[in-house]
Design a protein around this motif. Structure first.
Motif, PDB file in Angstrom:
ATOM      1  N   ALA A 212     -20.942   7.774   2.090  1.00  0.00           N
ATOM      2  CA  ALA A 212     -21.669   8.706   1.384  1.00  0.00           C
ATOM      3  C   ALA A 212     -20.675   9.664   0.843  1.00  0.00           C
ATOM      4  O   ALA A 212     -19.781  10.075   1.233  1.00  0.00           O
ATOM      5  CB  ALA A 212     -22.634   8.914   2.540  1.00  0.00           C
ATOM      6  N   GLN A 213     -21.571  10.629  -0.167  1.00  0.00           N
ATOM      7  CA  GLN A 213     -20.869  11.832  -0.488  1.00  0.00           C
ATOM      8  C   GLN A 213     -20.592  12.830   0.610  1.00  0.00           C
ATOM      9  O   GLN A 213     -21.167  13.064   1.426  1.00  0.00           O
ATOM     10  CB  GLN A 213     -21.879  12.510  -1.475  1.00  0.00           C
ATOM     11  N   GLY A 214     -19.121  13.058   0.276  1.00  0.00           N
ATOM     12  CA  GLY A 214     -18.950  14.220   1.603  1.00  0.00           C
ATOM     13  C   GLY A 214     -18.243  13.363   2.776  1.00  0.00           C
ATOM     14  O   GLY A 214     -17.727  14.139   3.940  1.00  0.00           O
ATOM     15  N   LYS A 215     -18.493  11.955   2.647  1.00  0.00           N
ATOM     16  CA  LYS A 215     -17.681  11.254   4.015  1.00  0.00           C
ATOM     17  C   LYS A 215     -16.513  10.666   3.427  1.00  0.00           C
ATOM     18  O   LYS A 215     -16.449  10.095   2.472  1.00  0.00           O
ATOM     19  CB  LYS A 215     -18.786  10.266   4.556  1.00  0.00           C
ATOM     20  N   TYR A 216     -15.646  10.430   4.400  1.00  0.00           N
ATOM     21  CA  TYR A 216     -14.258   9.781   4.122  1.00  0.00           C
ATOM     22  C   TYR A 216     -14.192   8.699   5.388  1.00  0.00           C
ATOM     23  O   TYR A 216     -14.337   8.983   6.436  1.00  0.00           O
ATOM     24  CB  TYR A 216     -13.318  10.796   4.199  1.00  0.00           C
ATOM     25  N   ILE A 217     -13.700   7.568   4.860  1.00  0.00           N
ATOM     26  CA  ILE A 217     -13.327   6.621   5.759  1.00  0.00           C
ATOM     27  C   ILE A 217     -11.757   6.525   6.088  1.00  0.00           C
ATOM     28  O   ILE A 217     -11.134   6.192   4.918  1.00  0.00           O
ATOM     29  CB  ILE A 217     -13.811   5.102   5.550  1.00  0.00           C
ATOM     30  N   ALA A 218     -11.165   6.646   7.199  1.00  0.00           N
ATOM     31  CA  ALA A 218      -9.793   6.618   7.409  1.00  0.00           C
ATOM     32  C   ALA A 218      -9.504   5.256   8.429  1.00  0.00           C
ATOM     33  O   ALA A 218     -10.340   5.272   9.632  1.00  0.00           O
ATOM     34  CB  ALA A 218      -9.124   7.705   7.711  1.00  0.00           C
ATOM     35  N   ILE A 219      -8.659   4.398   7.961  1.00  0.00           N
ATOM     36  CA  ILE A 219      -8.287   3.112   9.074  1.00  0.00           C
ATOM     37  C   ILE A 219      -6.874   3.336   9.228  1.00  0.00           C
ATOM     38  O   ILE A 219      -6.088   3.376   8.593  1.00  0.00           O
ATOM     39  CB  ILE A 219      -8.652   1.866   8.262  1.00  0.00           C
ATOM     40  N   ALA A 220      -6.797   3.532  10.452  1.00  0.00           N
ATOM     41  CA  ALA A 220      -5.521   3.461  11.157  1.00  0.00           C
ATOM     42  C   ALA A 220      -5.016   2.292  11.848  1.00  0.00           C
ATOM     43  O   ALA A 220      -5.733   1.669  12.463  1.00  0.00           O
ATOM     44  CB  ALA A 220      -5.398   4.828  12.086  1.00  0.00           C
ATOM     45  N   SER A 221      -3.673   1.792  11.749  1.00  0.00           N
ATOM     46  CA  SER A 221      -3.372   0.512  12.234  1.00  0.00           C
ATOM     47  C   SER A 221      -1.933   0.595  12.669  1.00  0.00           C
ATOM     48  O   SER A 221      -1.093   1.191  12.178  1.00  0.00           O
ATOM     49  CB  SER A 221      -3.613  -0.588  11.424  1.00  0.00           C
ATOM     50  N   THR A 222      -1.712  -0.244  13.594  1.00  0.00           N
ATOM     51  CA  THR A 222      -0.207  -0.181  14.028  1.00  0.00           C
ATOM     52  C   THR A 222      -0.210  -1.836  14.868  1.00  0.00           C
ATOM     53  O   THR A 222      -1.098  -2.201  15.459  1.00  0.00           O
ATOM     54  CB  THR A 222       0.604   0.660  14.691  1.00  0.00           C
ATOM     55  N   THR A 223       1.112  -2.178  15.174  1.00  0.00           N
ATOM     56  CA  THR A 223       1.585  -3.318  15.905  1.00  0.00           C
ATOM     57  C   THR A 223       1.630  -2.751  17.231  1.00  0.00           C
ATOM     58  O   THR A 223       2.142  -1.852  17.388  1.00  0.00           O
ATOM     59  CB  THR A 223       2.897  -4.101  15.492  1.00  0.00           C
ATOM     60  N   VAL A 224       0.895  -3.729  18.258  1.00  0.00           N
ATOM     61  CA  VAL A 224       0.785  -3.299  19.468  1.00  0.00           C
ATOM     62  C   VAL A 224       2.260  -3.518  20.055  1.00  0.00           C
ATOM     63  O   VAL A 224       2.841  -4.303  20.192  1.00  0.00           O
ATOM     64  CB  VAL A 224      -0.166  -3.836  20.242  1.00  0.00           C
ATOM     65  N   GLU A 225       2.772  -2.551  20.963  1.00  0.00           N
ATOM     66  CA  GLU A 225       4.115  -2.678  21.657  1.00  0.00           C
ATOM     67  C   GLU A 225       3.974  -2.442  23.142  1.00  0.00           C
ATOM     68  O   GLU A 225       4.972  -2.607  23.741  1.00  0.00           O
ATOM     69  CB  GLU A 225       4.883  -1.624  20.971  1.00  0.00           C
ATOM     70  N   THR A 226       2.745  -1.860  23.591  1.00  0.00           N
ATOM     71  CA  THR A 226       2.659  -1.411  24.848  1.00  0.00           C
ATOM     72  C   THR A 226       1.519  -1.777  25.718  1.00  0.00           C
ATOM     73  O   THR A 226       0.678  -2.165  24.841  1.00  0.00           O
ATOM     74  CB  THR A 226       3.045   0.218  25.260  1.00  0.00           C
ATOM     75  N   ALA A 227       1.344  -1.469  26.873  1.00  0.00           N
ATOM     76  CA  ALA A 227       0.020  -1.716  27.488  1.00  0.00           C
ATOM     77  C   ALA A 227      -1.081  -0.596  27.141  1.00  0.00           C
ATOM     78  O   ALA A 227      -2.235  -0.889  27.667  1.00  0.00           O
ATOM     79  CB  ALA A 227       0.202  -1.943  28.957  1.00  0.00           C
ATOM     80  N   ASP A 228      -0.765   0.502  26.183  1.00  0.00           N
ATOM     81  CA  ASP A 228      -1.699   1.367  26.069  1.00  0.00           C
ATOM     82  C   ASP A 228      -1.859   1.620  24.552  1.00  0.00           C
ATOM     83  O   ASP A 228      -1.156   2.571  24.063  1.00  0.00           O
ATOM     84  CB  ASP A 228      -1.040   2.728  26.722  1.00  0.00           C
ATOM     85  N   PRO A 229      -2.467   0.706  23.862  1.00  0.00           N
ATOM     86  CA  PRO A 229      -2.347   0.749  22.345  1.00  0.00           C
ATOM     87  C   PRO A 229      -2.926   2.235  21.845  1.00  0.00           C
ATOM     88  O   PRO A 229      -2.606   2.369  20.851  1.00  0.00           O
ATOM     89  CB  PRO A 229      -3.019  -0.374  21.855  1.00  0.00           C
ATOM     90  N   GLU A 230      -4.035   2.441  22.472  1.00  0.00           N
ATOM     91  CA  GLU A 230      -4.853   3.736  21.812  1.00  0.00           C
ATOM     92  C   GLU A 230      -3.626   5.053  21.965  1.00  0.00           C
ATOM     93  O   GLU A 230      -3.924   5.893  21.042  1.00  0.00           O
ATOM     94  CB  GLU A 230      -5.878   4.062  22.882  1.00  0.00           C
ATOM     95  N   LYS A 231      -2.891   4.928  22.777  1.00  0.00           N
ATOM     96  CA  LYS A 231      -1.830   6.159  22.998  1.00  0.00           C
ATOM     97  C   LYS A 231      -0.788   5.991  21.636  1.00  0.00           C
ATOM     98  O   LYS A 231      -0.297   6.741  21.179  1.00  0.00           O
ATOM     99  CB  LYS A 231      -0.965   6.163  24.140  1.00  0.00           C
ATOM    100  N   GLU A 232      -0.607   4.738  21.307  1.00  0.00           N
ATOM    101  CA  GLU A 232       0.534   4.174  20.385  1.00  0.00           C
ATOM    102  C   GLU A 232      -0.042   4.745  19.035  1.00  0.00           C
ATOM    103  O   GLU A 232       0.709   5.139  18.040  1.00  0.00           O
ATOM    104  CB  GLU A 232       0.644   2.650  20.424  1.00  0.00           C
ATOM    105  N   ILE A 233      -1.345   4.634  19.021  1.00  0.00           N
ATOM    106  CA  ILE A 233      -2.042   5.078  17.493  1.00  0.00           C
ATOM    107  C   ILE A 233      -2.221   6.512  17.385  1.00  0.00           C
ATOM    108  O   ILE A 233      -2.726   7.122  16.357  1.00  0.00           O
ATOM    109  CB  ILE A 233      -3.275   4.174  17.172  1.00  0.00           C
ATOM    110  N   LYS A 234      -2.019   7.243  18.378  1.00  0.00           N
ATOM    111  CA  LYS A 234      -2.409   8.617  18.438  1.00  0.00           C
ATOM    112  C   LYS A 234      -1.736   9.588  17.436  1.00  0.00           C
ATOM    113  O   LYS A 234      -2.535  10.423  16.784  1.00  0.00           O
ATOM    114  CB  LYS A 234      -2.049   9.255  19.914  1.00  0.00           C
ATOM    115  N   PRO A 235      -0.531   9.222  16.938  1.00  0.00           N
ATOM    116  CA  PRO A 235       0.063  10.186  15.971  1.00  0.00           C
ATOM    117  C   PRO A 235      -0.534  10.084  14.580  1.00  0.00           C
ATOM    118  O   PRO A 235      -0.850  10.905  13.918  1.00  0.00           O
ATOM    119  CB  PRO A 235       1.540   9.512  15.706  1.00  0.00           C
ATOM    120  N   ALA A 236      -1.319   8.994  14.258  1.00  0.00           N
ATOM    121  CA  ALA A 236      -2.005   8.931  13.217  1.00  0.00           C
ATOM    122  C   ALA A 236      -3.397   9.588  13.245  1.00  0.00           C
ATOM    123  O   ALA A 236      -3.946  10.207  12.261  1.00  0.00           O
ATOM    124  CB  ALA A 236      -2.183   7.393  12.858  1.00  0.00           C
ATOM    125  N   LEU A 237      -4.070   9.376  14.309  1.00  0.00           N
ATOM    126  CA  LEU A 237      -5.201  10.270  14.728  1.00  0.00           C
ATOM    127  C   LEU A 237      -5.260  11.619  14.688  1.00  0.00           C
ATOM    128  O   LEU A 237      -6.274  12.214  14.360  1.00  0.00           O
ATOM    129  CB  LEU A 237      -6.030   9.602  16.081  1.00  0.00           C
TER     130      LEU A 237
END
Length: 322
Positions: A219-244
């Motif tokens: 929609a106008q004024g909205k933006y979709i961002a998709i962050a992705s990376t290869t999982v390397e540890t048991a805590d993937p959400e922490k791995e993607i944090k630099p992007a978020l």
């Protein structure tokens, strides 16, 4: 963006490097400036121009689109050609070297469906797959709702043939809805960000692809961002944090972790040709490589792009003359 991170002398050295790449012609030794494209490593080329580590990370991963640093000790010809391709694409399209389909990636199979129909392809939509029919170790058809669509060769993704693939890793993807463009991008309505592995002490790069109403996907004024990376540890959400962290504030996010599969069956005997699972990259280079690999396995030879161009000229060239 990267120029803003460089000092004056680094900028000059980087500019000299880019001019060298632009003038480089693998068929003209006068453009080599003492570099042997088939022997000199890329590490030595960076040394020749006295480029710092941050610039090397950026150039190798965001311009040449390498996913590891193995390329540094390979002959430099391929890397120089990759950077050249990036620069020439940027010069051709203006703000970005990338193209993105309006209305989203679903338009790519749509385009294929239309082209397929021209060449006599048949589409059967919303059909459940009950069985891949095999006789004497070779595929002969696909069974759906009691009927068998017969074939001599079959292309499919790993989800249809769990006994012919092996798990090779996992990827984390986070789809984020934003009400603002990403900071420090000059309010761009689309962009790709690659965070090189060295910058975040990882083995794998982190990717962000951002699109907006300019592509008819939000929609106008909205933006979709998709962050992705290869999982390397048991805590993937922490791995993607630099992007978020780059995307904050995030209105809503959807996190998924997917298994990555690769075929164990090359298809030579069975004539079943299996693709690899989509990886963490956002620029489709690895997907294109996979498609070319499937073509080679099916046909026994590389796809000839020059031949396709000649055919296109034969067809469309004549039309334009009428």
């Amino acid at each position: 963006l990267v120029l803003g991170l460089m000092g004056l002398f680094e900028k000059r050295r980087f500019r000299k490097f880019l001019v060298y790449v632009a003038n480089f012609d693998e068929n003209d030794p006068r453009t080599f400036e003492g570099v042997d494209p088939k022997k000199t490593t890329m590490r030595d080329v960076y040394k020749k121009f006295d480029l710092g580590q941050d610039v090397i990370d950026f150039t190798g991963h965001a311009l040449a689109l390498y996913r590891t640093d193995d390329y540094l000790d390979q002959p430099c010809q391929e890397t120089i050609n990759r950077i050249k391709l990036y620069s020439e694409s940027l010069a051709r399209y203006g703000k970005s070297p990338y193209l993105y389909p309006l209305y989203g990636l679903g338009e790519l199979p749509q385009g294929f469906a239309r082209l397929s129909a021209i060449y006599g392809g048949t589409y059967m939509l919303n059909k459940p797959i009950e069985e891949i029919v095999i006789e004497n170790g070779k595929v002969v058809g696909v069974k759906s709702e009691g009927e068998v669509a017969r074939c001599k060769q079959l292309i499919c993704d790993p989800s249809y043939v769990s006994d012919r693939v092996t798990k090779v890793g996992q990827v984390i993807r986070v789809i984020c809805i934003l009400s603002h463009p990403i900071k420090n991008t000059n309010d761009a309505n689309s962009c790709q960000i690659i965070i090189p592995q060295n910058q975040v002490n990882r083995k794998s790069d982190i990717y962000v692809c951002m699109i907006s109403s300019a592509h008819n996907v939000a929609a106008q004024g909205k933006y979709i961002a998709i962050a992705s990376t290869t999982v390397e540890t048991a805590d993937p959400e922490k791995e993607i944090k630099p992007a978020l962290d780059l995307l904050e504030p995030i209105e809503q996010k959807f996190v998924s972790i997917s298994d990555l599969f690769a075929p164990t069956d090359l298809g030579t005997e069975s004539q079943i040709f299996i693709s690899r699972t989509y990886d963490a990259t956002t620029h489709f280079e690895t997907t294109c490589d996979d498609i070319k690999d499937i073509y080679k396995r099916m046909m026994g030879s590389e796809f000839d792009f020059e031949e396709m161009k000649r055919k296109k000229n034969d067809i469309y060239g004549e039309e334009e003359q009428q």
